[in-house]
Design a protein around this motif. Structure first.
Motif, PDB file in Angstrom:
ATOM      1  N   ARG A   1       0.831  -1.212   0.000  1.00 38.17           N
ATOM      2  CA  ARG A   1       0.000   0.000   0.000  1.00 38.17           C
ATOM      3  C   ARG A   1       0.862   1.256   0.000  1.00 38.17           C
ATOM      4  O   ARG A   1       0.615   2.198  -0.754  1.00 38.17           O
ATOM      5  N   TRP A   2       1.895   1.270   0.862  1.00 38.08           N
ATOM      6  CA  TRP A   2       2.768   2.441   0.903  1.00 38.08           C
ATOM      7  C   TRP A   2       3.476   2.627  -0.426  1.00 38.08           C
ATOM      8  O   TRP A   2       3.604   3.743  -0.927  1.00 38.08           O
TER       9      TRP A   2
ATOM     10  N   ASP B   1       2.394   1.666  -3.390  1.00 41.66           N
ATOM     11  CA  ASP B   1       1.389   2.108  -4.352  1.00 41.66           C
ATOM     12  C   ASP B   1       0.944   3.547  -4.108  1.00 41.66           C
ATOM     13  O   ASP B   1       0.546   4.239  -5.051  1.00 41.66           O
ATOM     14  N   ASP B   2       1.025   4.002  -2.856  1.00 44.94           N
ATOM     15  CA  ASP B   2       0.680   5.385  -2.516  1.00 44.94           C
ATOM     16  C   ASP B   2       1.823   6.357  -2.788  1.00 44.94           C
ATOM     17  O   ASP B   2       1.682   7.553  -2.538  1.00 44.94           O
TER      18      ASP B   2
END
Length: 156
Positions: free
Chosen positions: A90-91, A93-94
Protein backbone atom coordinates in the motif's frame (compact mmCIF):
# COMPACT_ATOMS: atom_id res chain seq x y z
CA UNK A 1 10.28 2.43 -2.80
CA UNK A 2 13.42 1.95 -0.75
CA UNK A 3 13.38 -0.26 2.36
CA UNK A 4 15.84 0.55 5.13
CA UNK A 5 16.62 -1.23 8.38
CA UNK A 6 18.42 1.30 10.59
CA UNK A 7 19.94 -0.20 13.73
CA UNK A 8 21.94 1.16 16.63
CA UNK A 9 25.17 -0.79 17.00
CA UNK A 10 27.46 -2.68 14.68
CA UNK A 11 27.90 -6.41 14.24
CA UNK A 12 31.38 -7.41 13.20
CA UNK A 13 30.88 -11.06 12.30
CA UNK A 14 28.86 -14.00 13.43
CA UNK A 15 25.74 -15.90 12.53
CA UNK A 16 23.36 -12.97 13.09
CA UNK A 17 25.33 -10.72 10.73
CA UNK A 18 25.45 -13.46 8.10
CA UNK A 19 21.74 -14.24 8.38
CA UNK A 20 20.75 -10.57 8.23
CA UNK A 21 22.90 -10.02 5.15
CA UNK A 22 21.45 -13.13 3.47
CA UNK A 23 17.82 -12.11 4.03
CA UNK A 24 18.51 -8.54 2.93
CA UNK A 25 20.21 -9.71 -0.26
CA UNK A 26 17.31 -12.06 -1.01
CA UNK A 27 14.72 -9.35 -0.32
CA UNK A 28 16.57 -6.88 -2.53
CA UNK A 29 16.81 -9.32 -5.43
CA UNK A 30 13.16 -10.41 -5.27
CA UNK A 31 11.88 -6.92 -4.46
CA UNK A 32 13.24 -5.18 -7.55
CA UNK A 33 10.54 -6.72 -9.74
CA UNK A 34 7.92 -5.35 -7.32
CA UNK A 35 9.15 -1.77 -7.30
CA UNK A 36 11.32 -1.97 -4.20
CA UNK A 37 14.45 -0.18 -5.41
CA UNK A 38 16.67 -1.40 -2.61
CA UNK A 39 16.73 -3.06 0.78
CA UNK A 40 19.51 -1.73 2.98
CA UNK A 41 20.84 -2.30 6.47
CA UNK A 42 22.34 0.83 7.99
CA UNK A 43 24.24 0.40 11.24
CA UNK A 44 24.68 3.56 13.31
CA UNK A 45 26.48 4.21 16.55
CA UNK A 46 25.27 6.50 19.24
CA UNK A 47 28.34 7.92 20.91
CA UNK A 48 28.80 7.42 23.73
CA UNK A 49 27.00 4.05 23.69
CA UNK A 50 23.84 4.11 25.78
CA UNK A 51 23.34 7.85 25.19
CA UNK A 52 19.69 7.96 24.07
CA UNK A 53 20.03 11.38 22.44
CA UNK A 54 23.09 10.38 20.43
CA UNK A 55 21.40 7.16 19.33
CA UNK A 56 18.26 9.07 18.28
CA UNK A 57 20.33 11.57 16.29
CA UNK A 58 22.17 8.74 14.56
CA UNK A 59 18.90 7.03 13.60
CA UNK A 60 17.51 10.32 12.27
CA UNK A 61 20.62 10.85 10.12
CA UNK A 62 20.17 7.36 8.64
CA UNK A 63 16.52 8.07 7.76
CA UNK A 64 15.49 9.95 4.62
CA UNK A 65 13.29 12.96 5.38
CA UNK A 66 10.36 11.56 3.40
CA UNK A 67 10.54 8.07 4.89
CA UNK A 68 7.77 6.29 6.73
CA UNK A 69 9.29 5.38 10.10
CA UNK A 70 8.51 2.08 11.83
CA UNK A 71 9.95 1.55 15.32
CA UNK A 72 10.52 -2.01 16.52
CA UNK A 73 9.13 -1.84 20.05
CA UNK A 74 7.67 -4.52 22.32
CA UNK A 75 4.71 -2.22 23.01
CA UNK A 76 3.89 -1.85 19.33
CA UNK A 77 1.19 -3.47 17.25
CA UNK A 78 1.63 -7.12 16.35
CA UNK A 79 1.26 -7.44 12.58
CA UNK A 80 1.07 -10.74 10.81
CA UNK A 81 3.54 -11.31 8.00
CA UNK A 82 0.71 -10.87 5.51
CA UNK A 83 -0.28 -7.55 7.14
CA UNK A 84 3.30 -6.32 6.83
CA UNK A 85 3.30 -7.28 3.14
CA UNK A 86 -0.01 -5.48 2.59
CA UNK A 87 1.25 -2.33 4.32
CA UNK A 88 4.46 -2.30 2.25
CA UNK A 89 2.45 -2.76 -0.95
CA UNK A 90 0.00 0.00 0.00
CA UNK A 91 2.77 2.44 0.90
CA UNK A 92 4.59 1.62 -2.34
CA UNK A 93 1.39 2.11 -4.35
CA UNK A 94 0.68 5.39 -2.52
CA UNK A 95 4.08 6.70 -3.60
CA UNK A 96 5.87 6.56 -0.26
CA UNK A 97 9.53 6.87 -1.32
CA UNK A 98 11.02 4.88 1.57
CA UNK A 99 10.20 2.95 4.71
CA UNK A 100 12.71 2.84 7.54
CA UNK A 101 12.54 0.25 10.30
CA UNK A 102 14.24 1.56 13.44
CA UNK A 103 15.94 -0.75 15.94
CA UNK A 104 17.06 1.15 19.04
CA UNK A 105 20.08 0.55 21.20
CA UNK A 106 20.55 -1.83 24.12
CA UNK A 107 18.48 0.40 26.41
CA UNK A 108 15.67 0.69 23.87
CA UNK A 109 14.62 3.71 21.87
CA UNK A 110 14.51 7.21 23.30
CA UNK A 111 11.18 8.96 23.86
CA UNK A 112 12.07 11.22 20.92
CA UNK A 113 12.34 8.21 18.58
CA UNK A 114 9.09 6.79 19.95
CA UNK A 115 7.34 10.12 19.39
CA UNK A 116 8.69 10.46 15.84
CA UNK A 117 7.78 6.95 14.69
CA UNK A 118 4.81 6.72 12.33
CA UNK A 119 4.11 3.17 13.52
CA UNK A 120 5.39 0.80 16.18
CA UNK A 121 5.81 -2.90 15.43
CA UNK A 122 6.28 -5.65 18.03
CA UNK A 123 7.54 -9.19 17.62
CA UNK A 124 5.49 -10.16 20.65
CA UNK A 125 5.72 -8.83 24.16
CA UNK A 126 9.05 -10.43 24.98
CA UNK A 127 12.30 -8.51 24.93
CA UNK A 128 14.57 -9.76 22.13
CA UNK A 129 18.34 -9.34 21.77
CA UNK A 130 19.17 -6.68 19.22
CA UNK A 131 21.29 -9.13 17.25
CA UNK A 132 18.21 -11.32 16.78
CA UNK A 133 15.85 -8.43 16.05
CA UNK A 134 18.02 -7.55 13.04
CA UNK A 135 17.63 -11.06 11.71
CA UNK A 136 13.91 -11.10 12.49
CA UNK A 137 13.10 -7.82 10.70
CA UNK A 138 15.32 -8.75 7.74
CA UNK A 139 13.52 -12.10 7.46
CA UNK A 140 10.10 -10.47 7.76
CA UNK A 141 10.93 -7.98 5.01
CA UNK A 142 12.07 -10.89 2.83
CA UNK A 143 8.91 -12.83 3.74
CA UNK A 144 6.73 -9.79 2.87
CA UNK A 145 8.41 -9.53 -0.52
CA UNK A 146 7.87 -13.24 -1.20
CA UNK A 147 4.20 -12.91 -0.23
CA UNK A 148 3.83 -10.07 -2.73
CA UNK A 149 5.66 -12.15 -5.37
CA UNK A 150 3.33 -15.09 -4.76
CA UNK A 151 6.19 -17.52 -4.09
CA UNK A 152 5.62 -20.53 -1.80
CA UNK A 153 8.06 -19.38 0.93
CA UNK A 154 5.24 -18.18 3.20
CA UNK A 155 2.56 -20.61 4.27
CA UNK A 156 -0.57 -19.49 6.09
Amino acid sequence: MRLIIAVVGRLRDGPEAALSADYIARAAAAGRQLGFKSVDLIEVEGKPPGDARAEAAALYRATPDDSRKILLDERGAEWSSRQLAEKLARWRDDGVPSVTFWVGGADGASQSVKDNADEKLAFGRQTWPHRLVRVMIAEQVYRAVTILCGTPYHRD
